[in-house]
Structures are given as structure tokens and as C-alpha cells.
Write an enzyme that holds these catalytic residues in place. Structure first.
Site, short mmCIF file in Angstrom:
data_model
loop_
_atom_site.label_atom_id
_atom_site.label_comp_id
_atom_site.label_asym_id
_atom_site.label_seq_id
_atom_site.Cartn_x
_atom_site.Cartn_y
_atom_site.Cartn_z
N GLU A 227 -4.30 3.49 4.16
CA GLU A 227 -4.21 2.08 3.80
C GLU A 227 -5.19 1.18 4.56
OE1 GLU A 227 -0.06 1.00 4.13
OE2 GLU A 227 0.41 2.00 2.23
N GLU A 347 1.11 7.38 -2.70
CA GLU A 347 2.40 6.94 -2.14
C GLU A 347 3.07 6.06 -3.17
OE1 GLU A 347 2.68 4.98 1.63
OE2 GLU A 347 1.12 6.20 2.57
#
Length: 437
Positions: A227, A347
Site C-alpha cells: 500500500e 486484499e
């Protein structure tokens, strides 16, 4: 397809009176269809008869042994961490066996722990061999269970060290340019720290099987960073430059494995979709840019995350699910029209209405796979085992403790198998997909 229970089947036979021929033919046809769908899935699979192949990319498709490969998988970030100590090590096998039992083929996990408890990298270029052996164990155990690994190399967040630990190290050694955590992306000294780390990981020779990580097909691929955000440069130039440099460096060392960035999937400020698809305006100001970052030639596939209840405030579940559909279809379209690369949703998590959420995601992946589009797979966040409550978050589940969710996961495995055919590592697939769950 699920066979009826024998009791129900016998009841229908009796009700049919003398017309037994038709149920028998119907039953035989059903078996034939199942067999044709899954082929000859030999349950007596022997390890030595199959040379594990590297997963490759052909345009918008992952391929394995020359055939399309669609992924149903999960996240267990904690594998290496729990592989260090003898009393927690059995959890590694337990979750990998559980994944295999569900017919899953890929687990995403951390290949980093920087300067934290049970750190892999204690200081720049200094490693704890005990922890490295735990990662060796994870890779070998995954191979034995028929699971591939997507290994992430650093965290944007502070958990397990992350980019902030690299910045602290630079300051401690008197070479840091800035106290900002984003200096991880532009400080030359820190870039060299990370390159050294990459080289050490990729060239590591596994102490259990003697294979260097870069030569091990158990590893599906590498993820540069979990991320990434660089909000001090909303233009995206700093992060773009970092991705270009680090991805080229990985490919210089390892040309066999696939590589992704680790993006959440937010569109940058110059992309029209920043206003129409991003969750809110803040998402375009984080320094990441899905299309621009993913277009880099050394990046093999795009990664996207899905967390609607973290990204929005005061939305109802129905609105969350509508967003999920729009978000996924937009990125699959990008994979087709803009990138010519697979898109994996690496995810996804939702705190409420989990089964509806999973079903929405699985249905979109299945429809994309049926059309041979860019939606290459999805990885649930996260699966744990019993006794791991302190490692859980609002999204973690023990799948076998949730029968409806467990059923959804297996049904998705079987649907994908009907499209692509079985993967040899899915040793129990025939039995799995014939069971009534």
C-alpha cells in the site's frame, strides 16, 4: 455441481415407481458432466512426478503450464513471524493445509520484518539467520502443501518496521536527508538500503532445499511494497520514480518471477476516474496513481485492494457493495484497455455482511474469468487459525468456523477450476468439488 445426498436420491427413486431408468440415466449424466468438467484429477498425485512450473503472464492472463491460471487465495501476513518459535510454528502448516483443503492456490505474506521483535533485518544489511530460516520453512511448507506465495518486501505502514524504520536507520547513521517517512522514496541512502535488502532476499539460498529464492517456483511473485503512499508529493512523480528504479532492480536479479507494486488502486489526480471511481477526493492526493504506476514495463501485473468501510463514512452495506462492483469492474477494464496486464485484487475486507461481500467479489472474478478478461484473482484479508486473537483485526476469520463463508470459498475454487481445468497442485480438487458443503 453438488450431488444430492443418498437418502434424498433414494427417496426420489421410490417416488418414481417403475420409472427407475430415468433417475439412473440422470445420475450417470451428472457424474459424466462432473468428470468432463474436472478431467482426470488423480487423487494419488505423487510429488516426484510433477516438476513445479513458474507462473507466467501472457497479456491480461496469468498462465501455468501454458494454460490460463485464475487465482483464489488469501492473506496470512504472519507466516514468517510465527515460523520463528517452535511453539507457534505449527500454525504455518495448519493454515497452509487449510488453504489447500479449500483448493486455494496462493497465499500473500510478508517477507520482511524490519527492526521489530523477531526482526528479519535487524539493521541495514544485517539479518537474523534464525528468522531467515523461518522464511525458508514457510516456502518449503507451502511447496509441500501445493500453495504458491506472493511475497511482499516492505510495508508503507509502521507495522513490522516499514518505511519509517528505514528512515530511522538513516538518521541513526547520520545520512538521512529528511525526517519525513516519505524520504524512504527519495533519499539515496535509503534507496540503497532497500536495494541491498532486495538483493539479499532474492539471492537467499534456502537452507532446507538448497534453492535460491529467485529460482524457486513456489514463489508466485514479488510485491515491492504494501500500500505505497507518498502524500508529500501528490503529483505522483516521487513514487513513480521509486517504482521504476526498484522494479528494474528486481528484474535485473530475478527474471523468472512476476512482479507487482502493491497498490491500493487509487487513481491519480490527472486521471478522469479520480472523480468518478475513487472512493473520495482524498484518494487522488496520496502520491499513487494506479494506471501510471502499473504501466511501468517491469511491472507484470496490477494490484488492487478493497476496503469500502475504511474508505467511506456513513454508507450503508448496499452502497458498499455497489461501490465494490464499480471499483472492480473499473480496474478490470483498465487491465484490458489501458495496461494489457492481469489485475489481482490482493486484499479485500469488510467488517459487516461478510458473505455478501465475498460473493460479490467472487462473482465478478468468475464472470471475468469466463470471458478471459483481466480479472485474474482475489485474495481475502485475512485468514488465521485458533489461538491468534491478538493477531486478528476486524477482517480476520477462521474460515472453517464460518460454514457459509467456507462454502462460498470452495464453490469459487470449483467454478474457476471448471474454466481453467485443475492445477496439479490441487490434489484434492475432484473430491472437494463433489462434496456437499
Amino acid at each position: 455441481m453438488i450431488l444430492r445426498s443418498s437418502r434424498l436420491y433414494k427417496k426420489k427413486m421410490v417416488a418414481a415407481g417403475n420409472g427407475l431408468f430415468y433417475p439412473i440415466v440422470g445420475f450417470a449424466s451428472c457424474l459424466a458432466l462432473i468428470y468432463l468438467s474436472f478431467g482426470d484429477l488423480r487423487s494419488n498425485f505423487r510429488e516426484e512426478e510433477h516438476q513445479l512450473a513458474f507462473v507466467k503472464r501472457n497479456g491480461t492472463q496469468f498462465t501455468l503450464d501454458g494454460k490460463p491460471f485464475y487465482i483464489n487465495g488469501w492473506n496470512s501476513y504472519w507466516l514468517m513471524y510465527h515460523g520463528v518459535d517452535e511453539y507457534t510454528r505449527p500454525r504455518v502448516r495448519e493454515i497452509l493445509q487449510a488453504g489447500a483443503k479449500m483448493g486455494l492456490t496462493l497465499c500473500r505474506t510478508w517477507a520482511f520484518n524490519d527492526g521489530d521483535y523477531n526482526a528479519l533485518q535487524v539493521s541495514p544489511g544485517q539479518f537474523d539467520e534464525r528468522v531467515f530460516k523461518a522464511l525458508d520453512h514457510v516456502i518449503v511448507e507451502a511447496r509441500q502443501q501445493g500453495i504458491r506465495l506472493l511475497l511482499c518486501l516492505v510495508n508503507n505502514l509502521e507495522n513490522y518496521g516499514g518505511k519509517s524504520q528505514y528512515v530511522r536507520w538513516a538518521w541513526q547513521e547520520g545520512v538521512g536527508l529528511s525526517a519525513s517517512n516519505d524520504s524512504f522514496f527519495f533519499d539515496p541512502s535509503i534507496r540503497n538500503y532497500f536495494k541491498s535488502y532486495i538483493k539479499t532476499i532474492l539471492t537467499r539460498k534456502n537452507t532446507l532445499n538448497g534453492i535460491e529464492y529467485r529460482d524457486d517456483p513456489t514463489i508466485f511473485g514479488w510485491e515491492l511494497i504494501n500500500e505505497p503512499r507518498c502524500s508529500t508529493d501528490a503529483s505522483g512523480d516521487t513514487l513513480q520514480d521509486w517504482i521504476e528504479e526498484m522494479s528494474a532492480f528486481v528484474k535485473l536479479i530475478d527474471k523468472k518471477h512476476l512482479l507487482t507494486v502493491g497498490l491500493e488502486g487509487f487513481y491519480g489526480p490527472k486521471d478522469p476516474k479520480a472523480l468518478t471511481v475513487n472512493p473520495e477526493r482524498w484518494a487522488s492526493r496520496l502520491g499513487s496513481d494506479f494506471i501510471r504506476n502499473s504501466k511501468i514495463p517491469s511491472i507484470d501485473f496490477a494490484s488492487v485492494h478493497i476496503y469500502p468501510d475504511h474508505w467511506f463514512h456513513d454508507l450503508e452495506v448496499e452502497d458498499h457493495l455497489k461501490f465494490v462492483t464499480k471499483w472492480m469492474l473499473s480496474h478490470i477494464e483498465d487491465g484490458e484497455k489501458e495496461l494489457n496486464k492481469p489485475v489481482m485484487f490482493t486484499e479485500f475486507g469488510l467488517a459487516d455482511q461478510l458473505d455478501r461481500f465475498y460473493k460479490t467479489i467472487y462473482d465478478i472474478i468468475y464472470k471475468s474469468a469466463k470471458k478471459h478478461q483481466a480479472g485474474a484473482g482475489a485474495l481475502a484479508w485475512q485468514f488465521i487459525v485458533g489461538g491468534m486473537e491478538k493477531f486478528n483485526d476486524e477482517f480476520g476469520i477462521i474460515p472453517w468456523d464460518r460454514p457459509a463463508t467456507y462454502k462460498l470459498i470452495i464453490e469459487h475454487t470449483c467454478r474457476l477450476a471448471r474454466i481453467q481445468g485443475p492445477v496439479l497442485e490441487q490434489r484434492n480438487l475432484k473430491e472437494l468439488c463433489l462434496q456437499k458443503h
